[in-house]
Design an enzyme around this catalytic site. Structure first.
Site, PDB file in Angstrom:
ATOM      1  N   GLN A  90      14.486 -13.736   4.259  1.00  0.00           N
ATOM      2  CA  GLN A  90      13.135 -14.709   4.262  1.00  0.00           C
ATOM      3  C   GLN A  90      12.384 -14.631   2.951  1.00  0.00           C
ATOM      4  O   GLN A  90      11.806 -13.740   2.561  1.00  0.00           O
ATOM      5  CB  GLN A  90      11.874 -14.070   5.326  1.00  0.00           C
TER       6      GLN A  90
ATOM      7  N   ASN B  95      -2.965  -5.569  19.883  1.00  0.00           N
ATOM      8  CA  ASN B  95      -1.509  -6.210  19.844  1.00  0.00           C
ATOM      9  C   ASN B  95      -0.524  -5.271  19.299  1.00  0.00           C
ATOM     10  O   ASN B  95      -0.866  -4.903  18.117  1.00  0.00           O
ATOM     11  CB  ASN B  95      -1.635  -7.624  19.116  1.00  0.00           C
TER      12      ASN B  95
ATOM     13  N   ASN C  21      35.999  30.338 -10.232  1.00  0.00           N
ATOM     14  CA  ASN C  21      36.994  29.121  -9.586  1.00  0.00           C
ATOM     15  C   ASN C  21      37.224  28.020 -10.593  1.00  0.00           C
ATOM     16  O   ASN C  21      37.919  27.133 -10.238  1.00  0.00           O
ATOM     17  CB  ASN C  21      36.307  28.641  -8.397  1.00  0.00           C
TER      18      ASN C  21
ATOM     19  N   ARG D 291       0.761  -1.305   0.196  1.00  0.00           N
ATOM     20  CA  ARG D 291       0.134  -0.101  -0.104  1.00  0.00           C
ATOM     21  C   ARG D 291       0.695   1.219   0.054  1.00  0.00           C
ATOM     22  O   ARG D 291       0.285   2.213  -0.135  1.00  0.00           O
ATOM     23  CB  ARG D 291      -1.068  -0.234   1.229  1.00  0.00           C
TER      24      ARG D 291
ATOM     25  N   THR E   5       4.499 -13.965  10.142  1.00  0.00           N
ATOM     26  CA  THR E   5       5.670 -13.544  11.256  1.00  0.00           C
ATOM     27  C   THR E   5       6.114 -14.674  11.971  1.00  0.00           C
ATOM     28  O   THR E   5       7.436 -14.593  12.170  1.00  0.00           O
ATOM     29  CB  THR E   5       4.823 -12.809  11.985  1.00  0.00           C
TER      30      THR E   5
END
Length: 509
Positions: free
Chosen positions: A79, A176, A392, A19, A85
């Site tokens: 992974q 959670n 310069n 997303r 998870t």
């Protein structure tokens, strides 16, 4: 004497972040001086873990390169397939088979997490001898988040992902946070028992809690004091919201240390910047990277400083600086541009529409306006007139110009490097200096001026200029007036052109 706990930190940073709609992995998106991943690693750093493992997947090479820059001791573990998870943590622990004690698992997209909160979670976990402890938060809107499900006695029963939750579970507002502490031995055992019997067909780390509860193992819930710390992001709108929240936190912290921020909503200070007491930060100001603002300095409005040091009591107004150094009491702007290695000494001045690059401006020296200073050394109390160019670059190499102490450079001058203007020397306005000017000498390259009478009438007949000249001549401002004759005498005197008064009348402080 009890032995200190062994600790391992595992950061989950393998997700694609679809997303975000970005070629950049989600955890590498920047947020006030650090990436999302950088913020998480900083929050975990005070744990002084024996090892830190970062699980990478999408954009693995980019994430690995970033870790080399910001956390070279962290070990990236690939992974290759994102199978959940639980699968990610199992791969991480397989890479560190010696891991024992406490395993702390943190999602890689929670940049507002404080080190104190992580430490409190680990302290509660270790103090209670728990098999697992989850960081929870009470949120106003739990949509899209996993829910904490408690039993009648208030003990944790399970953590349920929203897609798998019942309507009653979805009504819960305790969520959670995606941050956990585990006992390493019991975590390894539970990971081996995870199933993919869920809506996503993945191994959920949260299912470990249900397995431990079923086995009679002690599990805990530690509630964060501020739910804002637990916020993650899934798209750029949410990322912008996190950026605003972090801005407010940073600005409040600096104001409480004695910094005046006049408009906090338009002031953006990276977490890596430093602002000292009694500094004043005006509106529309950004302090980025390793910028340092000294005590009693005034910065803003409309200023961006990147990796720049501003000394005490200095002023920077409506300007942009990158990798520059502004000395104590120095003044910059408005509308100045300080490029890398621009170093302004005490009480020097770089003014309006001046660009300085790889140059030293000495104590009390002035470059007030409309000038370019590149690869130069300007001595103390020197004055550089308006529209002076330090030439310069010859197309291949950069060369250096030295302007001595208390030298005076007239307006519209080109100093063609390599060249040196000695201490106390003057350069007449409009000169192009390509040879050294000795101390106390006057350098001048102007050609004598001449006026061609009647040119406009002959070459621009019928124009407004021709009409104005005709009127002026008719009013008596002709070449025969005493004033005009005096002007002819001045222009005819070659020595007068080169005198200090002629240089000074078109130079500025």
């Amino acid at each position: 004497m009890p032995q200190p706990h062994l600790r391992t930190v595992v950061v989950l940073a393998a997700g694609e972040g679809k997303r975000m709609k970005s070629a950049l992995p989600k955890v590498l998106h920047p947020l006030l001086g650090r990436t999302l991943l950088g913020h998480v690693l900083t929050a975990a750093a005070p744990l002084a873990a024996d090892r830190t493992v970062v699980v990478v997947g999408h954009g693995a090479e980019q994430v690995r390169a970033h870790l080399t820059e910001i956390a070279p001791d962290a070990a990236p573990v690939l992974q290759a397939q994102q199978l959940g998870t639980g699968h990610a943590v199992r791969i991480a622990l397989e890479a560190v088979p010696e891991a024992a004690g406490t395993v702390v698992v943190i999602n890689g997209d929670v940049p507002l997490l404080r080190a104190e909160t992580v430490a409190a979670l680990v302290a509660a976990h270790e103090g209670e001898g728990a098999a697992a402890t989850v960081l929870a938060a009470e949120v106003p809107d739990p949509t899209g988040l996993g829910r904490i499900v408690r039993g009648a006695a208030g003990r944790l029963e399970q953590i349920v992902e929203e897609r798998d939750a019942t309507p009653a579970q979805r009504a819960l507002r305790e969520i959670n946070a995606g941050i956990y502490a585990f006992d390493a031995v019991r975590l390894r055992d539970a990971l081996g028992k995870l199933s993919t019997d869920n809506d996503q067909g993945e191994e959920y780390l949260t299912d470990v809690f249900g397995l431990l509860v079923s086995a009679g193992e002690p599990v805990g819930v530690h509630v964060a004091a501020d739910h804002v710390e637990t916020l993650g992001c899934n798209d750029r709108v949410e990322l912008a919201g996190l950026r605003r929240l972090l801005r407010d936190r940073v600005n409040e912290a600096w104001m409480r240390t004695g910094v005046s921020i006049l408009d906090p909503e338009t002031t953006w200070i990276d977490v890596t910047a430093t602002v000292e007491r009694d500094a004043v930060i005006d509106q529309n100001t950004q302090l980025r990277g390793t910028t340092v603002v000294g005590a009693q300095a005034v910065v803003g409005p409309d200023v961006t400083l990147i990796d720049t040091v501003v000394g005490p009591a200095a002023t920077v107004l409506r300007s942009h600086a990158v990798g520059a150094e502004v000395g104590p009491g120095a003044s910059v702007g408005p509308y100045a541009y300080l490029r890398p290695a621009a170093r302004l000494a005490e009480k020097s001045k770089v003014g309006t529409f001046v660009e300085v690059k790889n140059s030293e401006v000495g104590p009390g020296a002035k470059v007030p306006h409309l000038s370019y200073v590149g690869d130069a050394t300007i001595g103390a109390k020197a004055n550089i007139g308006a529209a002076t160019i330090f030439v310069n670059y010859d197309g291949v190499n950069k060369h250096r110009t030295v302007v001595g102490e208390a030298a005076f450079i007239g307006c519209d001058t080109s100093l063609i490097a390599p060249v040196e203007v000695g201490a106390g020397a003057y350069v007449a306005a409009g000169s192009a200096i390509s040879q050294d000017v000795p101390p106390g000498a006057l350098g001048v390259t102007r050609a004598p001026q001449r006026s061609i009478e009647g040119w406009v009438a002959r070459k621009r007949a019928g124009t407004a200029s021709a009409a104005a000249a005709e009127r002026a001549l008719a009013e008596g401002a002709s070449a025969d007036t005493p004033v005009a004759r005096e002007g002819e005498a001045m222009h005819g005197d070659a020595e007068t052109v080169g005198r200090p008064s002629a240089a000074g009348d078109t130079a500025t402080e």
